[in-house]
Motif scaffolding. Structure first.
Motif, mmCIF file in Angstrom:
data_model
loop_
_atom_site.group_PDB
_atom_site.id
_atom_site.type_symbol
_atom_site.label_atom_id
_atom_site.label_comp_id
_atom_site.label_asym_id
_atom_site.label_seq_id
_atom_site.Cartn_x
_atom_site.Cartn_y
_atom_site.Cartn_z
ATOM 1 N N UNK A 89 8.749 6.587 -7.618
ATOM 2 C CA UNK A 89 8.890 5.618 -8.708
ATOM 3 C C UNK A 89 8.063 6.114 -9.881
ATOM 4 N N UNK A 93 6.310 5.290 -13.826
ATOM 5 C CA UNK A 93 5.717 4.191 -14.585
ATOM 6 C C UNK A 93 5.164 4.708 -15.916
ATOM 7 N N UNK A 95 -1.676 9.629 -11.994
ATOM 8 C CA UNK A 95 -1.647 9.371 -13.433
ATOM 9 C C UNK A 95 -1.725 10.671 -14.219
ATOM 10 N N UNK A 130 4.486 7.170 -8.266
ATOM 11 C CA UNK A 130 4.059 6.786 -6.914
ATOM 12 C C UNK A 130 5.159 7.171 -5.957
ATOM 13 N N UNK A 173 5.884 9.454 -1.866
ATOM 14 C CA UNK A 173 5.392 9.756 -0.532
ATOM 15 C C UNK A 173 4.758 11.132 -0.436
ATOM 16 N N UNK A 212 1.214 10.851 0.808
ATOM 17 C CA UNK A 212 1.065 9.832 1.841
ATOM 18 C C UNK A 212 1.571 8.473 1.415
ATOM 19 N N UNK A 213 1.941 8.341 0.148
ATOM 20 C CA UNK A 213 2.562 7.103 -0.306
ATOM 21 C C UNK A 213 1.604 6.050 -0.778
ATOM 22 N N UNK A 214 0.306 6.307 -0.707
ATOM 23 C CA UNK A 214 -0.653 5.270 -1.075
ATOM 24 C C UNK A 214 -1.198 5.414 -2.477
ATOM 25 N N UNK A 215 -1.033 6.573 -3.056
ATOM 26 C CA UNK A 215 -1.678 6.842 -4.330
ATOM 27 C C UNK A 215 -0.694 6.773 -5.482
ATOM 28 N N UNK A 216 -1.184 6.299 -6.611
ATOM 29 C CA UNK A 216 -0.462 6.450 -7.868
ATOM 30 C C UNK A 216 -1.109 7.617 -8.604
ATOM 31 N N UNK A 272 0.819 -1.195 0.000
ATOM 32 C CA UNK A 272 0.000 0.000 0.000
ATOM 33 C C UNK A 272 0.853 1.245 0.000
ATOM 34 N N UNK A 273 1.608 1.429 1.076
ATOM 35 C CA UNK A 273 2.326 2.677 1.252
ATOM 36 C C UNK A 273 3.712 2.626 0.627
ATOM 37 N N UNK A 274 4.023 3.676 -0.124
ATOM 38 C CA UNK A 274 5.339 3.758 -0.750
ATOM 39 C C UNK A 274 5.546 2.604 -1.705
#
Lengths: 115, 114
Positions: free
Chosen positions: B32, B34, B104, B93, B95, B98-102, A97-99
Motif C-alpha cells: 500500500x 501513502x 517513509x 507498507x 510484507x 515482515x508487514x509491520x513497518x511503514x 499490525x501486520x500487512x
C-alpha cells in the motif's frame, strides 16, 4: 475525540540522565510505534508493539527502551546510552499490525533537547 | 529491502502554481502507498493513500496514482495555496519487511509564496 497524546511537548535533559516520553492513545489500536525525526530527514523506527506485553526493536533501538503494559500506553525511555538523543520523537498507532492497508495516526511529537 | 525515494526539496512555488513531487519505491509484492503531510511543529497526518495498482488517491485537491509498471506514486496538485506549505512524505507498507513497518521517504519541503 479519539487521538494520540504525547507529553511533554518540549523536554530538556542533562547528559547522563534517563528520560521517559509518554504516548497515550484512545483509538483502541493494537499496534503502536516510536519514530525519531532529525532535521531535514525522514522518520526512523525505534520500537514497535503489535500487542500488549510484546514489542520489537526497530532500525535504531540502541539506547532506547519501551514497555507496553496497557493497550493505550507505549512509553519510550531515552537512556544515557543513547549517544545523540536530541531529536523530535513521534508516536504512532494503527488498527492492524501486520500487512493491511491501514493508516498510521501520529501524535503531535515531543522535542527532546540534551543540554 | 523495501525502500522509498522522493525528490529532494525544498520546492518553492508561487500561489496557484502546479505541484508535482516525485516518489518511486522498491518493494516485494504489492504494498500500500501513502502520502503524509507534516505542518511545522506537528506530527504527520495522512493526506491520501492507494492500496492497489492503478488506484488513485485524492484529498484536498491533491492526487496520486499507484503505477506499478513504473513503481511510482507521484503527488500532484493543480493549484497550490500558501496553506499547503509543509513537508510531504511518501510511504509504503507491505510484507517485504515482515508487514509491520511503514517505510517513509526522506520528505520534501514545500514553500508556497503569496
Amino acid at each position: 475525540d479519539g487521538g494520540i497524546t504525547q507529553s511533554p511537548k518540549y523536554l530538556f535533559r542533562k547528559e547522563g540522565q534517563n528520560v521517559t516520553l509518554s504516548c497515550e492513545q484512545n483509538l483502541n489500536h493494537d499496534a503502536m510505534y516510536w519514530y525519531r525525526q532529525d532535521p531535514g530527514q525522514g522518520l526512523r523506527l525505534i520500537y514497535y508493539s503489535q500487542i500488549v506485553n510484546d514489542f520489537q526493536k526497530g532500525d535504531i533501538a540502541e539506547g532506547y527502551s519501551v514497555s507496553r503494559e496497557k493497550k493505550e500506553s507505549f512509553p519510550l525511555t531515552v537512556t544515557s546510552a543513547q549517544k545523540n538523543p536530541t531529536a523530535f520523537y513521534l508516536c504512532a498507532s494503527t488498527t492492524q499490525g501486520r500487512g493491511g492497508t491501514d493508516t498510521q495516526y501520529f501524535g503531535p511529537g515531543t522535542r527532546l533537547t540534551v543540554l | 529491502g523495501d525502500s522509498v525515494t522522493q525528490m529532494e526539496g525544498p520546492v518553492t512555488l508561487s500561489e496557484e502554481a502546479f505541484l508535482t513531487i516525485n516518489c518511486t519505491y522498491t518493494a516485494t509484492g504489492y504494498p500500500s502507498l501513502f502520502w503524509y503531510v507534516q505542518y511545522p511543529g506537528e506530527g504527520l497526518q495522512l493526506l491520501l493513500k492507494a492500496t492497489k495498482a492503478d488506484d488513485k488517491g485524492s484529498n484536498k485537491g491533491f492526487e496520486a496514482t499507484y503505477r506499478k509498471e513504473t513503481t511510482s506514486f507521484h503527488l500532484e496538485k493543480g493549484s497550490v495555496q500558501v496553506s499547503d506549505s509543509a513537508v510531504y512524505f511518501c510511504a509504503l507498507k507491505g510484507f517485504g519487511t515482515g508487514g509491520f513497518k511503514t517505510i517513509f521517504g526522506a520528505g520534501t519541503r514545500l514553500f508556497v509564496k503569496a
